[in-house]
Design a protein around this motif. Sequence first.
Motif, PDB file in Angstrom:
ATOM      1  N   VAL A 185     -12.986  -4.971   3.373  1.00 30.49           N
ATOM      2  CA  VAL A 185     -12.779  -3.756   2.578  1.00 30.49           C
ATOM      3  C   VAL A 185     -11.877  -2.811   3.357  1.00 30.49           C
ATOM      4  N   GLY A 186     -10.893  -2.236   2.689  1.00 35.48           N
ATOM      5  CA  GLY A 186     -10.023  -1.298   3.391  1.00 35.48           C
ATOM      6  C   GLY A 186      -8.732  -1.032   2.662  1.00 35.48           C
ATOM      7  N   LEU A 187      -7.823  -0.360   3.363  1.00 31.94           N
ATOM      8  CA  LEU A 187      -6.520   0.019   2.828  1.00 31.94           C
ATOM      9  C   LEU A 187      -5.462  -0.871   3.450  1.00 31.94           C
ATOM     10  N   TYR A 188      -4.525  -1.353   2.610  1.00 32.36           N
ATOM     11  CA  TYR A 188      -3.497  -2.283   3.066  1.00 32.36           C
ATOM     12  C   TYR A 188      -2.149  -1.903   2.469  1.00 32.36           C
ATOM     13  N   SER A 189      -1.100  -2.495   3.032  1.00 34.22           N
ATOM     14  CA  SER A 189       0.224  -2.379   2.442  1.00 34.22           C
ATOM     15  C   SER A 189       0.938  -3.712   2.585  1.00 34.22           C
ATOM     16  N   VAL A 190       1.791  -4.009   1.604  1.00 35.55           N
ATOM     17  CA  VAL A 190       2.642  -5.190   1.643  1.00 35.55           C
ATOM     18  C   VAL A 190       4.070  -4.709   1.824  1.00 35.55           C
ATOM     19  N   GLU A 191       4.676  -5.046   2.938  1.00 31.29           N
ATOM     20  CA  GLU A 191       6.043  -4.614   3.240  1.00 31.29           C
ATOM     21  C   GLU A 191       7.029  -5.729   2.927  1.00 31.29           C
ATOM     22  N   ILE A 192       8.107  -5.373   2.238  1.00 33.11           N
ATOM     23  CA  ILE A 192       9.178  -6.328   1.945  1.00 33.11           C
ATOM     24  C   ILE A 192      10.097  -6.380   3.161  1.00 33.11           C
ATOM     25  N   ASP A 193      10.151  -7.536   3.808  1.00 34.30           N
ATOM     26  CA  ASP A 193      10.847  -7.660   5.086  1.00 34.30           C
ATOM     27  C   ASP A 193      12.340  -7.953   4.876  1.00 34.30           C
ATOM     28  N   ASP A 194      13.039  -6.959   4.306  1.00 33.03           N
ATOM     29  CA  ASP A 194      14.477  -7.123   4.085  1.00 33.03           C
ATOM     30  C   ASP A 194      15.283  -5.942   4.606  1.00 33.03           C
ATOM     31  N   GLY A 195      14.623  -5.065   5.389  1.00 37.54           N
ATOM     32  CA  GLY A 195      15.306  -3.912   5.942  1.00 37.54           C
ATOM     33  C   GLY A 195      15.384  -2.726   5.009  1.00 37.54           C
ATOM     34  N   SER A 196      14.867  -2.846   3.787  1.00 36.06           N
ATOM     35  CA  SER A 196      14.950  -1.760   2.808  1.00 36.06           C
ATOM     36  C   SER A 196      13.886  -0.701   3.026  1.00 36.06           C
ATOM     37  N   GLY A 197      12.824  -1.024   3.754  1.00 35.43           N
ATOM     38  CA  GLY A 197      11.724  -0.081   3.940  1.00 35.43           C
ATOM     39  C   GLY A 197      10.771  -0.022   2.773  1.00 35.43           C
ATOM     40  N   ARG A 198      10.931  -0.893   1.771  1.00 33.28           N
ATOM     41  CA  ARG A 198      10.054  -0.863   0.603  1.00 33.28           C
ATOM     42  C   ARG A 198       8.683  -1.469   0.935  1.00 33.28           C
ATOM     43  N   TYR A 199       7.663  -0.877   0.363  1.00 35.21           N
ATOM     44  CA  TYR A 199       6.317  -1.402   0.559  1.00 35.21           C
ATOM     45  C   TYR A 199       5.436  -0.950  -0.601  1.00 35.21           C
ATOM     46  N   GLU A 200       4.328  -1.631  -0.767  1.00 35.17           N
ATOM     47  CA  GLU A 200       3.348  -1.295  -1.798  1.00 35.17           C
ATOM     48  C   GLU A 200       1.986  -1.159  -1.138  1.00 35.17           C
ATOM     49  N   ILE A 201       1.314  -0.038  -1.388  1.00 35.36           N
ATOM     50  CA  ILE A 201      -0.001   0.228  -0.803  1.00 35.36           C
ATOM     51  C   ILE A 201      -1.082  -0.117  -1.822  1.00 35.36           C
ATOM     52  N   PHE A 202      -2.179  -0.698  -1.340  1.00 37.00           N
ATOM     53  CA  PHE A 202      -3.300  -0.989  -2.233  1.00 37.00           C
ATOM     54  C   PHE A 202      -4.604  -0.942  -1.447  1.00 37.00           C
ATOM     55  N   ALA A 203      -5.668  -0.714  -2.175  1.00 38.51           N
ATOM     56  CA  ALA A 203      -7.006  -0.728  -1.588  1.00 38.51           C
ATOM     57  C   ALA A 203      -7.695  -2.029  -1.964  1.00 38.51           C
ATOM     58  N   HIS A 204      -8.494  -2.550  -1.076  1.00 36.67           N
ATOM     59  CA  HIS A 204      -9.234  -3.780  -1.343  1.00 36.67           C
ATOM     60  C   HIS A 204     -10.728  -3.506  -1.133  1.00 36.67           C
ATOM     61  N   PRO A 205     -11.591  -3.836  -2.089  1.00 35.90           N
ATOM     62  CA  PRO A 205     -11.278  -4.593  -3.304  1.00 35.90           C
ATOM     63  C   PRO A 205     -10.670  -3.721  -4.393  1.00 35.90           C
ATOM     64  N   ARG A 206     -10.068  -4.350  -5.377  1.00 35.98           N
ATOM     65  CA  ARG A 206      -9.469  -3.650  -6.493  1.00 35.98           C
ATOM     66  C   ARG A 206      -9.502  -4.550  -7.711  1.00 35.98           C
ATOM     67  N   GLN A 207      -9.359  -3.941  -8.866  1.00 38.18           N
ATOM     68  CA  GLN A 207      -9.266  -4.694 -10.110  1.00 38.18           C
ATOM     69  C   GLN A 207      -7.800  -4.888 -10.460  1.00 38.18           C
ATOM     70  N   GLY A 208      -7.448  -6.068 -10.896  1.00 35.90           N
ATOM     71  CA  GLY A 208      -6.070  -6.329 -11.309  1.00 35.90           C
ATOM     72  C   GLY A 208      -5.190  -6.729 -10.141  1.00 35.90           C
ATOM     73  N   VAL A 209      -3.998  -7.167 -10.480  1.00 33.09           N
ATOM     74  CA  VAL A 209      -3.054  -7.645  -9.487  1.00 33.09           C
ATOM     75  C   VAL A 209      -2.366  -6.456  -8.811  1.00 33.09           C
ATOM     76  N   VAL A 210      -1.742  -6.713  -7.676  1.00 32.34           N
ATOM     77  CA  VAL A 210      -0.947  -5.725  -6.958  1.00 32.34           C
ATOM     78  C   VAL A 210       0.523  -6.049  -7.226  1.00 32.34           C
ATOM     79  N   ARG A 211       1.227  -5.145  -7.882  1.00 31.66           N
ATOM     80  CA  ARG A 211       2.636  -5.389  -8.216  1.00 31.66           C
ATOM     81  C   ARG A 211       3.510  -4.971  -7.049  1.00 31.66           C
ATOM     82  N   VAL A 212       4.339  -5.885  -6.592  1.00 30.22           N
ATOM     83  CA  VAL A 212       5.248  -5.639  -5.473  1.00 30.22           C
ATOM     84  C   VAL A 212       6.674  -5.778  -5.988  1.00 30.22           C
ATOM     85  N   ALA A 213       7.461  -4.709  -5.851  1.00 29.36           N
ATOM     86  CA  ALA A 213       8.837  -4.742  -6.396  1.00 29.36           C
ATOM     87  C   ALA A 213       9.779  -4.021  -5.449  1.00 29.36           C
TER      88      ALA A 213
END
Length: 374
Positions: free
Chosen positions: A346-374
């Motif tokens: 259980v906790g707070l996480y982020s998914v970072e896109i490793d392309d130098g853009s600095g983009r990331y998506e933050i999500f808490a676990h557990p959660r309902q539904g998918v985590v959209r990363v764009a």
Amino acid sequence: MVNWAIVVGINNYPERAQQNPLFGAVADACDFADWALDLAGGAVAPERLFFWTHPWPDPPPGRLTDYLAGPRPNWYHDQAGAMQPDQGRPPKAIEITTTIEDAGRAANGSDFGDDDAKRRVFVFLAGHGIRARTFDRDEETCFLAGDFAPPRGNLTPGLIPCDSFRRALLHKRFDEAIIFTDCCRSITARSSLTAQQVSDFDGEPILPWSIAFAAQDGEPAYETATPPIRGAFSSALMRGLRTHRPGPVGELHAVPLREYVRTSIEQFTDSGQVPNLLCRPDPHGPLIVPGQAPGGGTISNGPVLDVSALAVGTVLILKGGDLQPVPGVAPFTVAGPKLALPPLPVGLYSVEIDDGSGRYEIFAHPRQGVVRVA
């Protein structure tokens, strides 16, 4: 804890206000509202969130869009009574203060099925601000609401004195008040500006509170210099609220949040802006985000990422609430529209896109539904 929130963002003021347009206040308010609705953030139920921006936003799909599409609580209107926000104008000062004060009065009369339930209110105000006198006290930082106009008499309309507002919220309304204001605190050249005090209590409530200002007394607040334009303070604040968990079980108190925002705001502005946060009780201030309960364990199923917007071969890095890669979890490579993560605590996480853009998506676990990363 039962939570409420009132969130206001004003980019464009009426011409009579004589204020330059802002570019990030609405986006800042949307970001805070999204956090407030998150069970891992402010944990505010939709029926207890009061949201109004000008112009009215068009947020991306997610919690705020779902909230705006659903039934929302009414605001107080000085002429029409209870009503939904007027999407064609910013809210007036009396609409902001009376709406949440009335909600607090109603909350104070209910135990929500638990005699020990605490009632907390989050306040987020983004727009213009000044320092002005009040009749009951010396100068205060005042947020400029939609009906602000240069004075024509003893009182200046459209001013919300922030500290007076805090005292009102804690007087026979809420048990805790957490206030964030992203606005200037400049001393106006109009020496005749006087704000009507909001509080109906002359003393100082002995209850937990925190009030954060974007800058020091008398100083301006700045927006970021490059798109997407946001308030520099709000940018640092939201990152702190979502990712900074220095406590032993991952909790966040007011004082550690203050230190985080002070040290990280330079990433969003080179103006020398220094935020200020005051709180009670000492030494850490109120608990803003609770941490994982001891023995929280591991969730058997990890979340699923929707990576359909990313190119095949894109590398993703899973990070924890400390913004460091999760130990033992190697980077992932996109091979299809979805990607399943391993079991996670259980906790707070982020998914970072490793392309130098600095983009990331933050999500808490557990959660309902998918985590959209764009």
